[in-house]
Structures are given as C-alpha cells and as structure tokens.
Enzyme design. Structure first.
Site, PDB file in Angstrom:
ATOM      1  N   LYS A  79       0.816  -1.223   0.000  1.00 62.79           N
ATOM      2  CA  LYS A  79       0.000   0.000   0.000  1.00 62.79           C
ATOM      3  C   LYS A  79       0.847   1.269   0.000  1.00 62.79           C
ATOM      4  O   LYS A  79       0.553   2.231   0.724  1.00 62.79           O
ATOM      5  CB  LYS A  79      -0.961   0.001   1.188  1.00 62.79           C
ATOM      6  N   ARG A  80       1.880   1.306  -0.806  1.00 60.83           N
ATOM      7  CA  ARG A  80       2.718   2.495  -0.868  1.00 60.83           C
ATOM      8  C   ARG A  80       2.054   3.576  -1.722  1.00 60.83           C
ATOM      9  O   ARG A  80       1.329   3.286  -2.665  1.00 60.83           O
ATOM     10  CB  ARG A  80       4.092   2.161  -1.462  1.00 60.83           C
TER      11      ARG A  80
END
Length: 272
Positions: free
Chosen positions: A97-98
C-alpha cells in the site's frame, strides 16, 4: 521478458482457481501456531506457507507490515518468501500500500517492481490518495517489467467512505474516479489489463461501474471478516476477473502444511 501480469494472472486463475491466500504472520497467529514471536518463528511460518500453497493456488498475498515489524531480519524473510514462490505457478501480490510523489514514488516502484530487486513481486498494492497521477512511476515500471499494480478504490474499513465515497464537482465519486483511471490504463489489453483495484468484499452497496475496468479486482474480507459466496455475489454480481482474498479462515488451520493446503483448496472450490 515476462508476459504482462494481466495475462499471467488469467492463466494462473484458469489453472488454479480464483483465490488469493493472505499470508499474515501477526503476533496472535504465530502464538496460535506455537511459534516464537521472533524471526525464527517468522521463518518457520514462511516455510510452512510455501510448502502449503506453492503451485496450489493462483495468488498469495504477503502483508509486508508483519515482516517489517521484525526489522531487517524480517524483511530478509519476506525476500526469501517472494523468491521461494517464483516459478511455482503461484503469483505473489505483495501488500505494501505504498503511495507518494515524484522521486520517492519512483524509489518505491524500483523496490517492489524493478528488475533485480529482492523485494520485487508479481504485483503490489498502492494507495492513490495523493492523486492517481502520483502512481505513474509504479504504473510505468510495472508495465515495463510485466508486473501488476492494485490500486485502493473502495475499502471496507469504516473510515474509508470519508474519502472514497466523496464526490467532486462533477458528481463522480473518488472511488469511481479510481476505476476510470485504472480502466484507461487497461484499455485494449487482452485477456485483461495489469492495473487492478482493491474493493472490500464487505463494502455492501457498491455504486461503482466496473464494466469499463478490463482488469482484476482484489476482494479482501472473504471468510473470517464476514463475506461468503452470497456476499460476493451481492456486491460484485457476475464480475469477471474477481479475486477473493482469504487469510485467517485458512491460516487458522496451521501449523500443519497439509491442513493449510486442504483448507485453501476447500475455500477455492467453494468459489466455483
């Protein structure tokens, strides 16, 4: 050069069914497996998951945070896990989830999608809430390397609607904008594009037009979080390229690798 992720995912699902198994070595699960809550326990957990799932299911989804919590040694276990699944027929979707901008996003992309990186997986999750355009370094590199990107669109946490269901001046929700942006990236790809979305299986009312997407939808929340086959049908209808994700419902059958495998195959078979 590897085939595009969308094509590889379609082949994996055709061969092994539409299931993504979450690999989440959180503290309570390590304890449930009678493993020490340290890197040695993490290593044994990872080894068991590879033995159970490699070549058996289409996709596994390691949650990076549970490995990062053990520091550099934990990240080394994650690197080993990714490598161990390589060439087994089971794809690795790394849940990181960058989301960032400019050179920072480019560095994240290189870490998780770049050739030669020990953390490079078949696909990753990303957060678009600095604007979908901020994801361009990841989307571009994934396209170059034949990897995939799953963009958060509509999540099941209670805080999510504050942003995701908000509408702009044109009356279009933020979530639908993510769908439309991903669809533009997938246009013309066959059998599907390599830009997917993350939409929770327990979101209830969908209010999204997914017919334009031409890409996969990752649906976490199947199993212990409350969604069954009926809920998948209610939320997604007959959506093509749906990839339900189950973690705790399968992992609770550990630490025996064969019991884990059998649990995963039962869940897979329940999806039809």
């Amino acid at each position: 050069m590897r085939d595009p992720f969308g094509a590889r995912l379609a082949a994996a699902v055709s061969a092994r069914g539409p299931l993504c198994v979450g690999i989440d070595p959180h503290t309570s699960l390590l304890e449930q497996w009678d493993l020490p809550v340290d890197v040695t326990g993490l290593e044994r957990f990872a080894t068991t998951c590879v033995e159970a799932f490699a070549g058996q299911v289409a996709v596994v989804k390691p949650q990076s945070a549970f490995f990062e919590a053990h520091g550099s040694a934990g990240v080394a276990v994650l690197e080993w896990l990714i490598a161990a699944f390589r060439d087994t027929g089971t794809l690795v979707l790394l849940d990181v989830k960058r989301g960032d901008i400019g050179s920072t996003m480019a560095a994240y992309a290189q870490a998780y999608l770049g050739e030669g990186s020990p953390l490079a997986a078949d696909a990753v999750t990303v957060s678009p809430y600095l604007g979908f355009g901020s994801l361009a370094p990841a989307l571009d590199l994934a396209e170059q390397t034949g990897r995939g990107v799953f963009v958060l669109a509509l999540t099941s946490n209670q805080e999510g609607p504050q942003v995701q269901r908000a509408t702009g001046g044109n009356g279009v929700s933020v979530a639908q904008t993510m769908v439309d942006e991903a669809a533009a990236r997938n246009a013309g790809a066959s059998p599907m594009g390599s830009v997917g979305l993350v939409i929770g299986a327990t979101v209830g009312r969908l209010d999204l037009d997914l017919s334009v997407l031409n890409g996969p939808v990752l649906a976490p929340g199947f199993g212990a979080q409350g969604a069954g086959v009926a809920e998948l049908k209610a939320v997604f209808g007959d959506l093509r390229h749906l990839l339900p994700t189950s973690s705790r419902d399968i992992l609770r059958h550990g630490p025996d690798a064969m019991a884990l495998r059998e649990a995963a195959l039962r869940v897979r078979d329940s999806l039809g």
